[in-house]
Design a protein around this motif. Sequence first.
Motif, PDB file in Angstrom:
ATOM      1  N   TRP A  60       0.817  -1.212   0.000  1.00  0.00           N
ATOM      2  CA  TRP A  60       0.000   0.000   0.000  1.00  0.00           C
ATOM      3  C   TRP A  60       0.852   1.264   0.000  1.00  0.00           C
ATOM      4  N   GLY A  61       0.164   2.397  -0.135  1.00  0.00           N
ATOM      5  CA  GLY A  61       0.815   3.702  -0.028  1.00  0.00           C
ATOM      6  C   GLY A  61      -0.129   4.677   0.632  1.00  0.00           C
ATOM      7  N   THR A  62       0.427   5.655   1.323  1.00  0.00           N
ATOM      8  CA  THR A  62      -0.439   6.600   2.045  1.00  0.00           C
ATOM      9  C   THR A  62      -1.233   7.474   1.086  1.00  0.00           C
ATOM     10  N   GLU A  65      -6.388   3.400   1.365  1.00  0.00           N
ATOM     11  CA  GLU A  65      -6.910   4.041   2.557  1.00  0.00           C
ATOM     12  C   GLU A  65      -8.285   3.461   2.905  1.00  0.00           C
ATOM     13  N   LYS A  66      -9.051   3.214   1.847  1.00  0.00           N
ATOM     14  CA  LYS A  66     -10.408   2.730   2.034  1.00  0.00           C
ATOM     15  C   LYS A  66     -10.443   1.335   2.660  1.00  0.00           C
ATOM     16  N   VAL A  81       4.063   7.529   7.104  1.00  0.00           N
ATOM     17  CA  VAL A  81       3.456   6.249   7.461  1.00  0.00           C
ATOM     18  C   VAL A  81       2.903   6.297   8.881  1.00  0.00           C
ATOM     19  N   ASN A  82       3.688   6.843   9.799  1.00  0.00           N
ATOM     20  CA  ASN A  82       3.237   6.918  11.188  1.00  0.00           C
ATOM     21  C   ASN A  82       1.959   7.729  11.333  1.00  0.00           C
ATOM     22  N   VAL A  96      -4.851  16.103   0.814  1.00  0.00           N
ATOM     23  CA  VAL A  96      -4.389  14.729   0.562  1.00  0.00           C
ATOM     24  C   VAL A  96      -3.148  14.799  -0.314  1.00  0.00           C
ATOM     25  N   THR A  97      -2.505  13.668  -0.482  1.00  0.00           N
ATOM     26  CA  THR A  97      -1.352  13.635  -1.379  1.00  0.00           C
ATOM     27  C   THR A  97      -1.666  12.730  -2.559  1.00  0.00           C
TER      28      THR A  97
END
Lengths: 174, 548
Positions: free
Chosen positions: A70-72, A78-79, A110-111, B405-406
């Motif tokens: 995943w990625g932020t 996110e979903k 990430v945190n 958002v990014t």
Amino acid sequence: MKKRRLVMRTAILVILFAAVAYTLYANFNKDNVHKVQIGKEAPDFVLVDMDGKEHQLSDYKGQGVFLNFWGTWCKPCEKEMPFINNQYEQFKDQGVQTIAVNISESNLAVNKFIERHGMNFPVVIDKNEDVKAAYGIGPLPATFLINPEGEVVKYHTGTLTEPMVKDFMTQIKP
Amino acid sequence: MMKQVKCECGHVNPHGTVLCESCGRVLVEEEKSKKLVDMRYEGSARRSQTYNKTIIDKIWNFFSSVKVGVTLIIITLAASAIGTIFPQEMYIPPTENASVYYEDQYGFAGEVYYTLGFHNLYSSWWYLLLIASIGVSLVICSLDRVVPLYRALKKQRVDRHEGFLKRQRLYRATTLASIEEDSFENIKVKLKEKRYNIREENGSILAEKNRFSRWGPYINHIGLIIFLIGGMLRFVPGMYVDELLWIREGETVVIPETKGEYYLENHEFILETYEKEKENEAFTTAIENNGTVAKNFQTNVSLYKESGETIAGQEPELEKVEDYELRVNEPLKFEQFALYQQSYKLGEISEMSFALTNKETNEEFGQMTIDLHNPQDEYTFENGYSVELMSYFPDFEFDENSEPVTKSRVPNNPAFIFKMFSPEHPDGEVSFVAIQQTIEPYGDNDLKMAFKGVDTQNVSALTVRKDLTLPILAIGGLIFMIGVVQGAYWNHRRIWIRRLGDQVLVAGHTNKNWHGLKREITHVFDGSGIQEPIDQSDEITNKKGKEE
């Protein structure tokens, strides 16, 4: 004579059509040719999570592993995070381990993401993008299901719904 | 048993033969009425045309047809041409969505183009199927023609039947009172001079040369098929790699498709342009007129090989292989791989500096530099001042809910939410900072993050290429050319001389360049007393001309 001709023609046609079929097949699968094949052993990796704990895949033999990339910045990731978190809570005592691999982002990003979504399962960062390369990850999110024998059972790209996560985790329960 | 045709001369021909393989007698009734015989494939039986019983035969016959082959080629040509009208999907900007891009850019035509799948033509199933069908057609057409042709040329008799000779394009019968052996010997000598191979039987002569040129088209087809096989092998995993590798200055990354064995470090990306002062004066005007002209794209890299047996994720043990200055057309080669300079991005922001400042007095309480690839959680200054980084958006935008958002993990447009702590505000003041934009969500702050500057770095894009099919393509191409040369620069020529009673029948045939054959014949029969053959096709056309 006639029989021989038929055999010859059949043989030549079979060879030609086999070559054509292979080419078409290979072409269609070239985008989903994974480094990691279903039924084959999942490549081992070792990454450190946000609490400083090392996670080596081979240490989880005997347990199923729900491996999520995943990625932020990725909306679908996110979903699905809350779903994964819920199911992680259900399955963690049933021998299904969840590991979320972030692709090479900063610890801070990430945190903050973990805080925001209250994720309880181990999150590791693939800084060198080694693991990404080993698993041949394209678009995110991507999920691998690894059974207790360490073999890849399933590969999925795209958002997961909660029932899907549940179904996936059930599949790899020891 | 299959039907065979037994010729009067005793030779047994395969069913469908037009001209007896051995003596050349015309075996098919309707051919007998014709003035000239059709010498294509020596009047041999193209097998495909004759048996049509099983489904295998039907498929075989379909692909054996030259008409079908040519049709396939024309369709493929047309499709390939259409594929070049608009750019293929892989060449449109990577951020664009193909489904809207084509319509946006090219209107209705673009939409049609996209809907019909031409945006991804060259790997579409039907295009590949066309190419594959051409391949199949090549193999079957060739097999179906080369085998009977070979048979016919191998079995041909020296004293061919009168009917065969009469129907050759070059033919003449000379009636002689007596035949002088001398003039025959003389003819043979002259034929040998012209490098003909001579076979003699019962006083008849068959002079033949350059038969190998008849195999040219088939050699050519073999080359094409090898070429197609080479193309097919690209789909076999491990044979062909074409990947793009983006690498920032200072970064060390694994090279894709090397199984984690090789790593590359980017020391520096250099873009040089031509400068008036540095170049020859002759170029001054050109440089002035054109502004900036790129002179050099270069990435200084180090190639490393992983020496230890580490698993993915572990810090690799790297051993330097070499340093290299990678320029356009000067790829870095290692093992079967080559890295090419492909693209670049200048001035990606890598660091941003801020000063914690009092808005009223402009007093600074400390400066901080944020590494955009690895920002810290907190930056502490003296006297109880500090800044917490609450959120970081490397590629910031507001989403549909007006939430920051990014878009990606690349710092294209960094934005931060800072919490600024000071002795006056121990709970902190929150400030949202993006480029040229500051928002204070909880009312007026006393402090601000004053922008101090950025540090940028360049990103280089390299193509990782491996192509093990090249040698196969080269061999295929070479064989193709050999076939072309063989068929184009040599002609298969035959001259028949047959004695029949007090007549001498002379006939000639070539697959091309009749003029050349006629000149040779003139030379050979000059002064022999035998009249040289005349071109019967001229006669036919002349006659037609008169009738009209």
